[in-house]
Enzyme design. Structure first.
Site, PDB file in Angstrom:
ATOM      1  N   CYS A 179      32.896  36.613  37.152  1.00  0.00           N
ATOM      2  CA  CYS A 179      31.957  37.476  37.879  1.00  0.00           C
ATOM      3  C   CYS A 179      32.140  38.835  37.703  1.00  0.00           C
ATOM      4  O   CYS A 179      31.738  39.337  36.718  1.00  0.00           O
ATOM      5  CB  CYS A 179      32.816  36.902  39.629  1.00  0.00           C
ATOM      6  SG  CYS A 179      31.557  37.494  40.738  1.00  0.00           S
TER       7      CYS A 179
ATOM      8  N   HIS B 201      30.691  31.731  39.607  1.00  0.00           N
ATOM      9  CA  HIS B 201      32.217  31.306  39.723  1.00  0.00           C
ATOM     10  C   HIS B 201      32.400  29.839  39.093  1.00  0.00           C
ATOM     11  O   HIS B 201      31.983  28.741  39.700  1.00  0.00           O
ATOM     12  CB  HIS B 201      32.776  31.340  41.061  1.00  0.00           C
ATOM     13  CG  HIS B 201      32.986  32.726  41.571  1.00  0.00           C
ATOM     14  ND1 HIS B 201      34.083  33.333  41.461  1.00  0.00           N
ATOM     15  CD2 HIS B 201      31.832  33.790  42.354  1.00  0.00           C
ATOM     16  CE1 HIS B 201      33.960  34.545  41.811  1.00  0.00           C
ATOM     17  NE2 HIS B 201      32.799  34.845  42.388  1.00  0.00           N
TER      18      HIS B 201
ATOM     19  N   GLU C 121      34.870  28.254  38.622  1.00  0.00           N
ATOM     20  CA  GLU C 121      35.736  27.394  39.477  1.00  0.00           C
ATOM     21  C   GLU C 121      35.389  26.867  40.760  1.00  0.00           C
ATOM     22  O   GLU C 121      36.179  26.190  41.415  1.00  0.00           O
ATOM     23  CB  GLU C 121      37.126  28.456  39.595  1.00  0.00           C
ATOM     24  CG  GLU C 121      37.159  29.405  41.022  1.00  0.00           C
ATOM     25  CD  GLU C 121      36.156  30.777  40.093  1.00  0.00           C
ATOM     26  OE1 GLU C 121      35.655  30.666  38.917  1.00  0.00           O
ATOM     27  OE2 GLU C 121      36.254  31.905  40.894  1.00  0.00           O
TER      28      GLU C 121
END
Lengths: 255, 200
Positions: free
Chosen positions: B78, B180, B182
């Site tokens: 990011c 992102h 994750e």
């Protein structure tokens, strides 16, 4: 482009998911972590956890519980409930939340929005707004988690969401209280009016009862996401079926 | 299994990245110690918030040189991807790490599209790369950003948000993801797993 987001909302009270009708008469809908994992597996695009009693009781939420949810999820989630300082918001993010949503505390002290945006970045600051029709306008309500404490905030909804955006909010969740839990569709006129005022993403909340309600709010109010609770918790709508319906109807949907 | 250090410098959402790597079985270490950073097997540079604040934190913690000199796989996530470039317009003009040429600018998608770009967008792959092994063209990834990296030779995959958004970039041993991973379900997990398997 981005896919229209389908966002199950988990109203949490003492670790259990609850749901009432028009903010009254809460009933138990199951364990929060269990439901979160189920929605993740069904293709939810994002989850929202509201600790609905935190704000009226003047306490903040349980960070350990935020961490447990963060360990489970590989999709974004936001948390709300009694966050009234930048440090509390930062701790939520430190424990794995992607966004924090503030509602009553932002009304008490609007500068909180700017302070959070400056330190944490506006993209993780969500302002939740509970709004009710009065005549041909809409007005903000606060402390809505508790029927005893709930009251008008003395602000026009459209004025408040623009102010919140100007102060640095990265997203607005507009909960239309007249429609909440009654499943006759989102409040399209109110949401379209809100969309027209904003440049940040807008998420619709309150009123979902059938797949066509989601299609209507995406087509007619151009919201980025639609939030719903009881239709998902009760199994009335299955997320994969809803997403297939919306995709077939021409909406950009993550399948 | 792989070991990975996540830079915990007070301008990043480290827990969600940590948990995602732990789900993949990695040994994760959170650190802001320059020596530990220099010795890490592989390094993740997370980041949320403003570029100027992130750079001032890296400077205060004497981390800029260890990051610049890091010789093994490095992944910026990011804002961490944006920090790899030269300058950012965010908050005036901010000097970044300068590892990839170009300037980070405000996102101006037009067509009434909201800013920040928040939500799931498809990745379109431009080139093969070990980081993108097994990630299908058109895979969905979760983005949240209001500034955008310059599109150039470093771009491995793009998203479209009223214009090209460099979504995955690479320059040598440095990679970046604007989204992102994750929080990007299966495709994100695959990318993080690929990062853990890069030769270090």
């Amino acid at each position: 482009m981005t896919a229209r987001r389908i966002i199950p909302c988990l109203d949490v009270k003492d670790g259990r998911v609850v749901k009432g009708v028009r903010f009254h008469g809460h009933t138990d809908m199951g364990d929060a972590a269990e439901l979160a994992a189920r929605y993740r597996d069904q293709g939810a695009d994002e989850l929202v956890f509201y600790d609905i009693t935190a704000s009226p009781e003047g306490r903040t939420l349980d960070y350990g519980w935020v961490r447990d949810i963060a360990r489970l999820l590989d999709i974004p989630f936001s948390v709300a409930g009694g966050i009234r300082s930048v440090d509390q918001a930062a701790r939520c993010l430190d424990h794995g939340a992607d966004k924090v949503s503030i509602n009553s505390p932002a009304l008490e002290r609007p500068e909180l929005i700017g302070e959070m945006a400056q330190r944490l970045g506006g993209q993780c600051v969500v302002v939740g707004v509970d709004s009710k029709r009065a005549g041909d306008d809409w007005f903000v309500h606060q402390y809505t988690g508790d029927p005893e404490a709930s009251r008008g905030a003395g602000r026009r909804t459209l004025d408040w969401i623009v102010e919140a955006q100007t102060l640095g909010a990265g997203e607005i969740v507009l909960n239309c209280m007249d429609e909440d839990g009654v499943r006759r569709g989102y409040d399209i006129p109110q949401l379209a009016a809100a969309r027209a005022c904003l440049t940040v993403p807008l998420v619709a909340s309150g009123g979902a009862g059938a797949p066509v309600h989601f299609l209507d709010v995406f087509e007619q109010a151009d919201v980025s996401g639609a939030l719903a609770a009881s239709v998902f918790h009760t199994g009335t709508l299955a997320i994969p079926d809803l997403k297939a319906f919306l995709s077939d109807a021409g909406q950009e949907i993550r399948l | 299994m792989s070991e990975v250090a996540i830079l915990a410098y007070g301008a990043g959402n480290v827990a969600s990245v940590q948990f995602a790597l732990e789900r993949l079985g990695a040994t994760v270490r959170l650190t802001a110690d320059p020596a530990a950073v220099a010795d890490a097997e592989r390094l993740i540079l997370p980041g949320v918030g403003a570029a100027g604040y992130a750079m001032s934190r890296l400077r205060d913690l004497s981390l800029i040189e260890p990051i610049r000199a890091f010789p093994r796989p490095l992944l910026g996530v990011c804002l961490g991807q944006q920090l790899l470039f030269e300058t950012s317009d965010e908050g005036g003009s901010v000097d970044l790490l300068g590892l990839i040429p170009g300037q980070v600018r405000p996102l101006t998608p037009g067509r009434g599209l909201p800013v920040p770009h928040m939500g799931w967008s498809r990745l379109s792959r431009l080139r093969d790369d070990p980081l993108l092994d097994g990630v299908e063209d058109g895979a969905w990834a979760y983005f949240v950003h209001g500034f955008v990296c310059p599109d150039g030779p470093a771009t491995l995959a793009r998203a479209d948000y009223g214009g090209p958004v460099p979504a995955v970039v690479r320059a040598g041993n440095r990679w970046g993801c604007q989204f992102h991973p994750e929080r990007s379900a299966a495709a994100g997990a695959r990318i993080l797993n690929n990062f853990l398997e890069l030769p270090a």
